[in-house]
Structure formats: structure tokens, C-alpha cells
Design an enzyme around this catalytic site. Structure first.
Site, PDB file in Angstrom:
ATOM      1  N   HIS A 198       0.922  -1.239  -0.024  1.00 50.32           N
ATOM      2  CA  HIS A 198      -0.058  -0.280  -0.067  1.00 50.32           C
ATOM      3  C   HIS A 198       0.958   1.394   0.096  1.00 50.32           C
ATOM      4  O   HIS A 198       2.029   1.053   0.527  1.00 50.32           O
ATOM      5  CB  HIS A 198      -0.917  -0.037   1.275  1.00 50.32           C
ATOM      6  CG  HIS A 198      -2.050   0.947   1.427  1.00 50.32           C
ATOM      7  ND1 HIS A 198      -1.872   2.326   1.906  1.00 50.32           N
ATOM      8  CD2 HIS A 198      -3.066   0.681   1.109  1.00 50.32           C
ATOM      9  CE1 HIS A 198      -2.807   2.973   1.631  1.00 50.32           C
ATOM     10  NE2 HIS A 198      -3.826   2.077   1.293  1.00 50.32           N
ATOM     11  N   ASP A 224       3.223  -4.563   8.006  1.00 51.01           N
ATOM     12  CA  ASP A 224       1.729  -3.602   7.783  1.00 51.01           C
ATOM     13  C   ASP A 224       0.697  -4.792   7.897  1.00 51.01           C
ATOM     14  O   ASP A 224       0.483  -5.488   7.096  1.00 51.01           O
ATOM     15  CB  ASP A 224       1.902  -3.026   6.562  1.00 51.01           C
ATOM     16  CG  ASP A 224       0.638  -2.474   6.248  1.00 51.01           C
ATOM     17  OD1 ASP A 224      -0.435  -2.717   6.994  1.00 51.01           O
ATOM     18  OD2 ASP A 224       0.681  -1.900   5.247  1.00 51.01           O
ATOM     19  N   GLN A 274      -4.247  -5.151   6.716  1.00 48.72           N
ATOM     20  CA  GLN A 274      -5.464  -6.076   6.126  1.00 48.72           C
ATOM     21  C   GLN A 274      -5.369  -7.503   6.632  1.00 48.72           C
ATOM     22  O   GLN A 274      -6.165  -8.488   6.620  1.00 48.72           O
ATOM     23  CB  GLN A 274      -4.962  -6.359   4.830  1.00 48.72           C
ATOM     24  CG  GLN A 274      -5.174  -5.387   3.700  1.00 48.72           C
ATOM     25  CD  GLN A 274      -6.550  -4.838   3.987  1.00 48.72           C
ATOM     26  OE1 GLN A 274      -7.746  -5.579   4.263  1.00 48.72           O
ATOM     27  NE2 GLN A 274      -6.883  -3.380   3.660  1.00 48.72           N
ATOM     28  N   LYS A 291     -10.894  -1.239  10.156  1.00 45.95           N
ATOM     29  CA  LYS A 291     -10.726  -2.376   9.198  1.00 45.95           C
ATOM     30  C   LYS A 291     -10.814  -3.586  10.224  1.00 45.95           C
ATOM     31  O   LYS A 291     -10.692  -4.655   9.754  1.00 45.95           O
ATOM     32  CB  LYS A 291      -9.429  -2.684   8.386  1.00 45.95           C
ATOM     33  CG  LYS A 291      -9.169  -1.419   7.439  1.00 45.95           C
ATOM     34  CD  LYS A 291      -7.816  -1.820   6.985  1.00 45.95           C
ATOM     35  CE  LYS A 291      -7.388  -0.546   6.006  1.00 45.95           C
ATOM     36  NZ  LYS A 291      -8.025  -0.216   4.998  1.00 45.95           N
ATOM     37  N   CYS A 297      -4.423   2.390  -3.473  1.00 43.57           N
ATOM     38  CA  CYS A 297      -3.527   2.859  -3.189  1.00 43.57           C
ATOM     39  C   CYS A 297      -2.264   1.962  -3.466  1.00 43.57           C
ATOM     40  O   CYS A 297      -1.661   1.765  -2.394  1.00 43.57           O
ATOM     41  CB  CYS A 297      -3.613   3.277  -1.543  1.00 43.57           C
ATOM     42  SG  CYS A 297      -4.760   4.695  -1.388  1.00 43.57           S
TER      43      CYS A 297
HETATM   44  N1  PLP Z   1      -1.524  -0.852   4.429  1.00 39.17           N
HETATM   45  C1  PLP Z   1      -2.561  -1.381   4.024  1.00 39.17           C
HETATM   46  C2  PLP Z   1      -2.290  -2.901   3.446  1.00 39.17           C
HETATM   47  C3  PLP Z   1      -3.857  -0.988   3.672  1.00 39.17           C
HETATM   48  O1  PLP Z   1      -4.906  -1.894   3.048  1.00 39.17           O
HETATM   49  C4  PLP Z   1      -4.195   0.468   4.351  1.00 39.17           C
HETATM   50  C5  PLP Z   1      -5.546   0.821   3.704  1.00 39.17           C
HETATM   51  O2  PLP Z   1      -6.287   0.338   3.091  1.00 39.17           O
HETATM   52  C6  PLP Z   1      -3.395   0.873   4.717  1.00 39.17           C
HETATM   53  C7  PLP Z   1      -1.950   0.307   5.016  1.00 39.17           C
HETATM   54  C8  PLP Z   1      -3.550   2.277   5.383  1.00 39.17           C
HETATM   55  O3  PLP Z   1      -4.397   2.143   6.551  1.00 39.17           O
HETATM   56  P1  PLP Z   1      -5.098   3.618   7.196  1.00 39.17           P
HETATM   57  O4  PLP Z   1      -5.904   4.039   5.972  1.00 39.17           O
HETATM   58  O5  PLP Z   1      -6.089   2.840   7.955  1.00 39.17           O
HETATM   59  O6  PLP Z   1      -4.054   4.129   7.734  1.00 39.17           O
END
Ligand code: PLP
Length: 422
Positions: A131, A208, A211, A234, A377
Site C-alpha cells: 500500500h 503492515d 489487512q 478495518k 493505493c
Molecule cells: N496498509 C494496507 C495494506 C492497507 O490496506 C491500508 C488501507 O487500506 C493501509 C495500509 C492504510 O491504512 P489506514 O488508512 O487505516 O491508515
């Protein structure tokens, strides 16, 4: 086609759906089919009620007041931290630092870890399926420090090429930052192996977990990673709350990111000394109500059981994958052997009316179906697979196989019409 009744044996989905008030509504006269859970999840009534009760009867500032409301709110806030620590398998409650979510969590680590440990000529490793939240902060850090960003390539099926990863590791590697589950493809990465190899090279590891946290049992001590991030919105919790687990001995070495109130030991006009973690990384008044809501969401997930949740979602993944593979013109992007319940696809037949994902999701919306169309993203991932965007169905344990049937039917109906957006 896998048998839909297998899913029923794992969870009573109709009973679960009654816990989520938002799911009973209709959209454009059709029952809402919500398949954008990788973007954000809905809240069970128990979370909504816990948040209401806290705000109506128990709200107070934390860590500051010496009066009943504040003391009680502080206790509830710290109890929620303990719930997160237990949920993720952390050894100590203080290893959990609350942030607004994964984005802020990765920025915190990139900034603090980078300031302390990254110098000119050092290297940072990410993967091709991250992401932007796990890409841009490292790009910025590399630019500021004169470090180099290296990227683990990904196979046509969406799996990290581990032999190439091993070649990238060296004594120059300071940190490896990869997701546990790719939001664009659904790939579950071998994070334990990635961590062991990074540690053998002397590098730290950030996973990270945006997900993964609400879709599988996570055990940060078993993975042995140095940092692991999560996003409450999430995880069936309110938005504006998330955080990052970090090993205490690693946190202790890091300088603060955001500075101000509540993160200090002592301040004079000349200088400040800093509190121990986690307070050092939680400057200012935190999102108190949201933390209480996160604690309630974790209670709810524990009640159902994370093993059951991942087993159930796996059956949805299998069912949906077979279903979509049977639709002419649909190409699933991301066919890793280990996947979470995310199906990304493009409609790329020879048909003159091939759908751009934005048109596809507008079409689906006419049938009350909420899917995501876009680059998620993850533009470097889209570039790797030669598409500008995909349509993505991401499932939660409140989804059912009939909803995937409805999605497939809507795609079949839309395909000959060219997914004309309203
Ligand atoms: N990392 C991953 C794999 C994501 O899917 C997302 C959001 O979709 C993020 C980071 C960013 O998360 P947040 O928008 O909750 O900060």
C-alpha cells in the site's frame, strides 16, 4: 464449485448479520451487499453501544485528571491497550502504541527509526505489492537520509520472490517493511520467514498488518517482527484509531515522532526529557472514545473466534474464486497459494465494451453492491500487472455465498452492456 453449505457449518452468518445494523438496509431498492471490507468494515451493535455508553456516562480525559471520571476513563483506556496486546500476542501491554491507524503508525516508525538508525548509503527493503502507506514514508526517509530503497519483486501469481529477497538483504539493510496481507491482491506473505531472514542479516522488520489483524490469528511473538501495525476501522472498530506493536527493547531506543503534552518526563524552557514507551509516542490527548470502541470490537472478535473467522472467510474466498473464474472475460489478478478473502479482477476480454473498474463498480452499485474499483493505493502493484486499476471484492465474516452469486450475476448482466455508469 465448492459447496456453500460448508460455510454454514463454520458460522451462523444470519445470526452474525443481525449484530450489524447497517447490513439490513436496502440500496436503490435492493438489499445492501457490502464487499468493500478491505477499505473499511462495519460495526456490530455491541461496539456502537459501548461507544455510546462511554460518551454518555463515562467520558473523561485520560492520564491527567485526579478525579473519578478521569481515573475511570484512564483505566478503561489502559484495559483496551491490554486487550490489543493479548489479541496480537504481545508480551507486554506497553508495547502497543496507539495512533490514528496504520498510515500514522508507519510514519511514526519511519520517522523515529529512521532518525535513530538510518544513514547515508543504508538500505531499506519493501515489496512490489505494498500500500502507498508502506511505500511513501520509506521513499521520503530514503530521500532525506541518502539511503536506498530496494524492492522485493512479485511473481505473476502475486507471490513475493523469496530468492530475490534473499539477494537484496545485506549488512546495509536497516529495515524490511512488508505487509502481512496485500490489500490489492489478497496475498498472504510468509512474514515469519521474511522476519527470520532479515534478522539474520541484522535488519529490523515492520509488518503492515492493516489487512490481516481482523481476518486471521496474529501472534507477533511467533512472527518475531519488531513492529506490527493495525487499523481499527478495518477491525469492526471506530475510525481514527489503530496503532503499532513494537518490541519494548526497540521502542526504548527510539526518539519521539510527535512531541508535546503527555510524552515528557520534565520540561524546562531549555529542554525536555521524554517519557518511557508507549507514552513517549502518544503526544497529546488521544482518541479516547475510539480506543474504548476498539476494545469492544476485540471482545466481539474474540467471542466469535479468530480461527473460525479465517476458516469461514476462506470458504468465501474459495467459492468466489471459482465463481469468478467461470465468468468469461474476468481475469483474477493475484492467484497466490495463500490468500486472504480479497478477490481483485479486471474485465479484459476482447469484448468492445470492456469495463473500466470505475464503470464496473457504478454498475454494481445499481444492484446495491458495494465493491471497490481503483488502484487501491497500490499503484506500483497495478503497474506490475499492467492494469490501471482493478475491481475488488473483499469479504468479511458477515458476507455470504449468496452475495457472491449476486455479484457474479450483476457482472454477467453488465458485461454485454459495457457497464454503463448511471
Ligand atoms: N496498509 C494496507 C495494506 C492497507 O490496506 C491500508 C488501507 O487500506 C493501509 C495500509 C492504510 O491504512 P489506514 O488508512 O487505516 O491508515
Amino acid at each position: 464449485m465448492s459447496d456453500p453449505s460448508v460455510a454454514d457449518k463454520i458460522l451462523d452468518v444470519e445470526k452474525i448479520r443481525k449484530d450489524f445494523p447497517i447490513l439490513s438496509q436496502t440500496v436503490r431498492g435492493k438489499p445492501l451487499i457490502y464487499l468493500d471490507n478491505a477499505a473499511t468494515t462495519h460495526k456490530p451493535a455491541s461496539v456502537i453501544e459501548r461507544v455510546r455508553k462511554f460518551d454518555a456516562e463515562e467520558y473523561g480525559t485520560v492520564r491527567r485528571g485526579a478525579y473519578k471520571l478521569s481515573e475511570n476513563a484512564t483505566q478503561l483506556y489502559e484495559e483496551a491497550r491490554q486487550k490489543v496486546a493479548d489479541f496480537m500476542g504481545a508480551e507486554k501491554k506497553g508495547e502497543i502504541v496507539f495512533t490514528s491507524g496504520t498510515t500514522q503508525a508507519i510514519n511514526l516508525v519511519a520517522h523515529s527509526f529512521g532518525k535513530r538508525f538510518v544513514r547515508e548509503g543504508d538500505e531499506i527493503i519493501i515489496s512490489n505489492i505494498e500500500h502507498h502507506a508502506n511505500t511513501v514514508p520509506w521513499q521520503v526517509l530514503c530521500e532525506e537520509r541518502g539511503a536506498k530503497l530496494k524492492v522485493i519483486p512479485v511473481s505473476d501469481d502475486g507471490e513475493l520472490v523469496m530468492e530475490e529477497y534473499e539477494k537484496l538483504l545485506s549488512s546495509k539493510t536497516r529495515i524490511v517493511a512488508v505487509n502481512h496481507v496485500s490489500n490489492a491482491l489478497g496475498t498472504i506473505n510468509p512474514v515469519k520467514e521474511i522476519t527470520a531472514k532479515a534478522h539474520a542479516a541484522g535488519a529490523k522488520v515492520l509488518i503492515d498488518g492493516a489487512q490481516s489483524s481482523a481476518h486471521m490469528k496474529v501472534d507477533v511473538q511467533d512472527i518475531d517482527c519488531d513492529f506490527y501495525t493495525f487499523s481499527g476501522h478495518k477491525m469492526y472498530a471506530p475510525s481514527g484509531i489503530g496503532g503499532v506493536y513494537g518490541k519494548m527493547e526497540v521502542w526504548e531506543e527510539l526518539p519521539p515522532y510527535v512531541t508535546g503534552g503527555d510524552m515528557i518526563l520534565e520540561v524546562t524552557l531549555e529542554k525536555a526529557t521524554y517519557a518511557k514507551p508507549p507514552a513517549r509516542f502518544e503526544a497529546g490527548t488521544p482518541p479516547i472514545t475510539q480506543v474504548i470502541g476498539l476494545g469492544a470490537a476485540i471482545d466481539y472478535l474474540n467471542e466469535i473466534g479468530m480461527d473460525k473467522i479465517s476458516d469461514y472467510e476462506n470458504t468465501l474466498l474459495e467459492y468466489g474464486t471459482q465463481l469468478f473464474k467461470g465468468i468469461e472475460g474476468v481475469r483474477i489478478i493475484g492467484n497466490a497459494r495463500h490468500k486472504a478473502s480479497i478477490i481483485s479482477f479486471s474485465i479484459n476480454g476482447e469484448h468492445p465494451s470492456d469495463g473500466h473498474p470505475h464503470d464496473v463498480v457504478s454498475w454494481l452499485d445499481r444492484d446495491g453492491i458495494a465493491c471497490r474499483g481503483g488502484h487501491h493505493c497500490a499503484q506500483p502493484t497495478m503497474i506490475r500487472y499492467g492494469v490501471p486499476a482493478t475491481t475488488r471484492a473483499s469479504m468479511a465474516f458477515y458476507n455470504k455465498t449468496e452475495e457472491l452469486d449476486a455479484l457474479a450475476e450483476s457482472i454477467r448482466n453488465g458485461f454485454p452492456c459495457g457497464f454503463v455508469a448511471l
